[in-house]
Design a protein around this motif. Structure first.
Motif, PDB file in Angstrom:
ATOM      1  N   LEU A  80       0.035   0.549 -18.960  1.00 38.18           N
ATOM      2  CA  LEU A  80       0.759   0.584 -17.681  1.00 38.18           C
ATOM      3  C   LEU A  80       1.285   1.978 -17.356  1.00 38.18           C
ATOM      4  N   VAL A  81       1.381   2.847 -18.347  1.00 41.02           N
ATOM      5  CA  VAL A  81       1.737   4.241 -18.052  1.00 41.02           C
ATOM      6  C   VAL A  81       0.683   4.846 -17.133  1.00 41.02           C
ATOM      7  N   HIS A  82      -0.571   4.495 -17.361  1.00 42.69           N
ATOM      8  CA  HIS A  82      -1.682   5.007 -16.544  1.00 42.69           C
ATOM      9  C   HIS A  82      -1.869   4.183 -15.271  1.00 42.69           C
ATOM     10  N   PHE A  83      -1.626   2.884 -15.349  1.00 42.82           N
ATOM     11  CA  PHE A  83      -1.827   1.970 -14.210  1.00 42.82           C
ATOM     12  C   PHE A  83      -0.470   1.451 -13.729  1.00 42.82           C
ATOM     13  N   PHE A  84       0.473   2.348 -13.485  1.00 42.63           N
ATOM     14  CA  PHE A  84       1.852   1.931 -13.202  1.00 42.63           C
ATOM     15  C   PHE A  84       2.024   1.079 -11.942  1.00 42.63           C
ATOM     16  N   PRO A  85       1.135   1.150 -10.909  1.00 42.02           N
ATOM     17  CA  PRO A  85       1.335   0.242  -9.767  1.00 42.02           C
ATOM     18  C   PRO A  85       1.297  -1.235 -10.155  1.00 42.02           C
ATOM     19  N   LEU A  86       0.606  -1.564 -11.251  1.00 41.85           N
ATOM     20  CA  LEU A  86       0.513  -2.962 -11.675  1.00 41.85           C
ATOM     21  C   LEU A  86       1.849  -3.507 -12.162  1.00 41.85           C
ATOM     22  N   ALA A  87       2.783  -2.621 -12.469  1.00 45.83           N
ATOM     23  CA  ALA A  87       4.114  -3.056 -12.899  1.00 45.83           C
ATOM     24  C   ALA A  87       5.094  -3.098 -11.732  1.00 45.83           C
ATOM     25  N   GLY A  88       4.604  -2.828 -10.513  1.00 45.55           N
ATOM     26  CA  GLY A  88       5.477  -2.759  -9.346  1.00 45.55           C
ATOM     27  C   GLY A  88       5.592  -4.072  -8.608  1.00 45.55           C
ATOM     28  N   ARG A  89       6.125  -3.987  -7.393  1.00 48.18           N
ATOM     29  CA  ARG A  89       6.269  -5.140  -6.510  1.00 48.18           C
ATOM     30  C   ARG A  89       5.899  -4.734  -5.093  1.00 48.18           C
ATOM     31  N   LEU A  90       5.332  -5.686  -4.357  1.00 42.76           N
ATOM     32  CA  LEU A  90       4.989  -5.449  -2.959  1.00 42.76           C
ATOM     33  C   LEU A  90       6.259  -5.383  -2.120  1.00 42.76           C
ATOM     34  N   LYS A  91       6.336  -4.406  -1.251  1.00 40.97           N
ATOM     35  CA  LYS A  91       7.453  -4.282  -0.324  1.00 40.97           C
ATOM     36  C   LYS A  91       6.916  -4.156   1.096  1.00 40.97           C
ATOM     37  N   SER A  92       7.696  -4.634   2.063  1.00 39.20           N
ATOM     38  CA  SER A  92       7.288  -4.559   3.459  1.00 39.20           C
ATOM     39  C   SER A  92       8.355  -3.852   4.281  1.00 39.20           C
ATOM     40  N   ILE A  93       7.917  -3.227   5.334  1.00 40.74           N
ATOM     41  CA  ILE A  93       8.812  -2.582   6.296  1.00 40.74           C
ATOM     42  C   ILE A  93       8.604  -3.259   7.642  1.00 40.74           C
ATOM     43  N   LYS A  94       9.685  -3.740   8.234  1.00 42.27           N
ATOM     44  CA  LYS A  94       9.600  -4.388   9.545  1.00 42.27           C
ATOM     45  C   LYS A  94       9.862  -3.350  10.631  1.00 42.27           C
ATOM     46  N   ASN A  95       8.872  -3.159  11.491  1.00 39.37           N
ATOM     47  CA  ASN A  95       8.981  -2.183  12.570  1.00 39.37           C
ATOM     48  C   ASN A  95       9.229  -2.904  13.893  1.00 39.37           C
ATOM     49  N   GLN A  96       9.972  -2.262  14.794  1.00 42.94           N
ATOM     50  CA  GLN A  96      10.302  -2.850  16.092  1.00 42.94           C
ATOM     51  C   GLN A  96       9.601  -2.087  17.215  1.00 42.94           C
ATOM     52  N   ASN A  97       9.416  -2.782  18.328  1.00 47.87           N
ATOM     53  CA  ASN A  97       8.948  -2.173  19.590  1.00 47.87           C
ATOM     54  C   ASN A  97       7.661  -1.370  19.452  1.00 47.87           C
ATOM     55  N   PRO A  98       6.545  -2.039  19.270  1.00 50.41           N
ATOM     56  CA  PRO A  98       6.367  -3.477  19.130  1.00 50.41           C
ATOM     57  C   PRO A  98       6.560  -3.918  17.674  1.00 50.41           C
ATOM     58  N   LEU A  99       6.772  -5.209  17.524  1.00 56.26           N
ATOM     59  CA  LEU A  99       6.991  -5.760  16.199  1.00 56.26           C
ATOM     60  C   LEU A  99       5.733  -5.604  15.352  1.00 56.26           C
ATOM     61  N   SER A 100       5.897  -5.039  14.160  1.00 53.10           N
ATOM     62  CA  SER A 100       4.776  -4.880  13.237  1.00 53.10           C
ATOM     63  C   SER A 100       5.324  -4.747  11.823  1.00 53.10           C
ATOM     64  N   TYR A 101       4.421  -4.786  10.854  1.00 58.42           N
ATOM     65  CA  TYR A 101       4.814  -4.653   9.456  1.00 58.42           C
ATOM     66  C   TYR A 101       3.963  -3.586   8.782  1.00 58.42           C
ATOM     67  N   SER A 102       4.570  -2.895   7.817  1.00 60.40           N
ATOM     68  CA  SER A 102       3.860  -1.974   6.944  1.00 60.40           C
ATOM     69  C   SER A 102       4.115  -2.408   5.507  1.00 60.40           C
ATOM     70  N   PHE A 103       3.138  -2.159   4.644  1.00 62.23           N
ATOM     71  CA  PHE A 103       3.237  -2.624   3.256  1.00 62.23           C
ATOM     72  C   PHE A 103       2.957  -1.494   2.280  1.00 62.23           C
ATOM     73  N   TYR A 104       3.650  -1.547   1.147  1.00 62.23           N
ATOM     74  CA  TYR A 104       3.401  -0.603   0.059  1.00 62.23           C
ATOM     75  C   TYR A 104       3.863  -1.249  -1.237  1.00 62.23           C
ATOM     76  N   VAL A 105       3.520  -0.633  -2.351  1.00 65.15           N
ATOM     77  CA  VAL A 105       3.964  -1.117  -3.655  1.00 65.15           C
ATOM     78  C   VAL A 105       5.059  -0.190  -4.168  1.00 65.15           C
ATOM     79  N   ASP A 106       6.208  -0.780  -4.480  1.00 62.36           N
ATOM     80  CA  ASP A 106       7.322  -0.049  -5.072  1.00 62.36           C
ATOM     81  C   ASP A 106       7.141  -0.079  -6.586  1.00 62.36           C
ATOM     82  N   CYS A 107       6.945   1.069  -7.179  1.00 64.48           N
ATOM     83  CA  CYS A 107       6.654   1.148  -8.612  1.00 64.48           C
ATOM     84  C   CYS A 107       7.912   1.257  -9.463  1.00 64.48           C
ATOM     85  N   ASN A 108       9.101   1.250  -8.836  1.00 62.06           N
ATOM     86  CA  ASN A 108      10.349   1.430  -9.578  1.00 62.06           C
ATOM     87  C   ASN A 108      11.231   0.190  -9.584  1.00 62.06           C
ATOM     88  N   ASP A 109      11.380  -0.435  -8.420  1.00 59.97           N
ATOM     89  CA  ASP A 109      12.285  -1.581  -8.288  1.00 59.97           C
ATOM     90  C   ASP A 109      11.553  -2.856  -8.671  1.00 59.97           C
TER      91      ASP A 109
END
Length: 485
Positions: A80-109
């Motif tokens: 997992l030191v080499h493949f650290f995203p696998l130890a992360g969690r999916l996170k989303s960002i809610k955007n307004q005007n217009p409503l939309s979502y963005s996604f990324y993997v948080d490798c720390n929290d």
């Protein structure tokens, strides 16, 4: 007398972090952004679940399982030191005007990758391997869950290792969120984990080396830099509508858009069988396809895929004028210009499509016609086609949903690859006896391919309605090539 379903007893669960997280690279502290290839698979049921069954040593010592589990956890932490995203969690960002979502993997929290150890009471290797069709209940015992209902994407482990002990064996299963990795990346990780485990054993048994477990290098470090189409990334804004049925996302009025479990319960039942094709048989199929097609360009896998497409179409008893489709996922890393490294971690897959009529496919044209159509589909899926497909998706995003079933009742889709190193993975117990995968997206005509236990051989797991499977098992052309696993 029918055998009672196996009873799984969970003994322990924990989470594994990358080794010495405090000293991880600066890259591991940054968001791991999702590309269009990744975002297509944002769905809880798109979970790649594969595993290998090993035999215990003939006379295992009293602390065999404890020692094995400790080594698996340490080598996993180092991987997992080499493949650290696998130890992360999916996170989303809610955007307004217009409503939309963005996604990324948080490798720390994140608590890390999930590690489960359980026992399958009164079950032996023979019980597993002697079954003509491995039962759903047996398979579910080998994996953490089926990701079918009531799953929150942002609370889901992106990697889950499930170690199951049977009387005389050990199954090591691995589940990975598909939006994070395709088959190429899944097996890349699995191969590195095995490599570290074996190096760890060698270092522990050596009296001359100064190598420590924490300094083990790997032969193929993953490339974690993200690739986006020109003018896009690193965050991609997506309309909110497609995400209303992904896990338990709530709208602005507090309404819960979870799964309707009746859609799953009402799904048709299928039979799933694994068929084995030896190196010699595949060589004959390739020679026949090229001879009939008057070419030398058709590959071994295209020839085998053509046989399966042709035989399944025949036993479906379609009318000669009815269209039939064969879909084969293609690793697009080598299709791009300039190409991506084969060690690029993430999704980099496109779908090639070959179409013809049932009459043309199963008629006198033979294997050569079907194989040539598949060959042309793969060759024509070049850099221009890849970028055109991605641009169209960005203009109008569409999201795959395994609950929708197949594209049509006449399709065949061949997933996986015979190129993946499946049986080269060892964890101190010698070569695996068998490979198994979860069936969380069973669909008529879906086929999973992987390398066989003998070098150069290929195993195909075929999913069909019971009556159609019976007819395939009676099809002379198919069964002359296949042997039953």
């Amino acid at each position: 007398m029918a055998r009672n379903p196996p009873s799984l007893r969970i003994i322990s669960e924990c989470f594994i972090q990358p080794y010495d997280v405090v000293t991880n690279s600066q890259q591991s502290k940054q968001p791991f952004y999702l590309t269009p290839w990744d975002l297509v698979y944002i769905h809880p049921r798109f979970y790649v679940q594969r595993g290998l069954l090993f035999a215990k040593p003939p006379q295992p010592h009293d602390h065999f399982m404890k020692t094995l589990l400790d080594k698996l956890k340490l080598s996993l932490s180092l991987a997992l030191v080499h493949f650290f995203p696998l130890a992360g969690r999916l996170k989303s960002i809610k955007n307004q005007n217009p409503l939309s979502y963005s996604f990324y993997v948080d490798c720390n929290d994140s608590p890390g990758a999930k590690f489960v150890y359980g026992e399958l009471d009164n079950t032996t290797i023979s019980d597993i391997l002697s079954e003509t069709d491995v039962s759903e209940s047996m398979l579910q015992s080998f994996f953490d869950d089926d990701r079918t209902v009531d799953t929150d994407l942002d609370a889901t482990s992106l990697l889950t290792v499930h170690v199951t002990e049977v009387v005389d064996g050990v199954f090591i299963g691995c589940g990975m969120s598909h939006f994070l990795a395709d088959g190429n990346s899944f097996w890349h990780f699995f191969n590195v984990w095995s490599e570290i485990f074996q190096a760890q054993d060698q270092a522990a048994g050596s009296t001359t080396t100064t190598t420590t477990t924490t300094s083990i290098s790997i032969s193929r470090p993953p490339v974690l830099d993200r690739w986006f189409p020109d003018g896009h990334g690193p965050l991609i804004n997506l309309p909110s509508t497609p995400f209303h049925d992904l896990g338990h996302h709530h709208d602005d009025n507090g309404h819960d858009h979870g799964y309707d479990s009746t859609k799953i319960c009402g799904a048709p039942k299928f039979r799933v069988r694994t068929f084995h094709f030896s190196l010699q048989v595949i060589a004959k199929l390739k020679a026949k396809a090229n001879s009939e097609g008057k070419t030398s360009e058709i590959s071994s896998f295209q020839s085998l895929s053509a046989l399966v497409w042709r035989c399944i179409t025949r036993v479906r008893c379609l009318q000669p004028h009815q269209p039939t489709t064969c879909l084969i996922p293609v690793n697009t890393r080598s299709k791009l210009n300039p190409p991506l490294s084969q060690d690029y971690f993430g999704n980099s897959v496109g779908i090639t499509v070959a179409v013809t009529t049932a009459g043309e496919l199963v008629g006198e044209n033979g294997l050569g016609l079907a194989a040539w159509k598949l060959h042309q589909a793969v060759v024509n899926y070049n850099d221009k086609a890849v970028r055109k497909r991605l641009d169209a998706w960005l203009e109008s995003p569409m999201f795959l949903n395994p609950q929708d079933g197949g594209l049509d009742p006449h399709w065949v889709m061949i997933n996986g690859s015979a190129k993946f190193n499946t049986f080269g993975n060892e964890f101190g117990m010698g070569k695996a006896l068998s490979f198994l995968l979860a069936r969380n997206t069973a669909t008529s005509g879906k086929i999973m391919a992987h390398s066989g236990r003998e070098e150069g051989s290929v195993d195909l797991e075929v999913c069909l309605p019971p009556d159609t499977m019976f007819d395939l098992e009676s099809d002379q052309e198919f069964m002359e090539a296949a042997s039953r696993c």
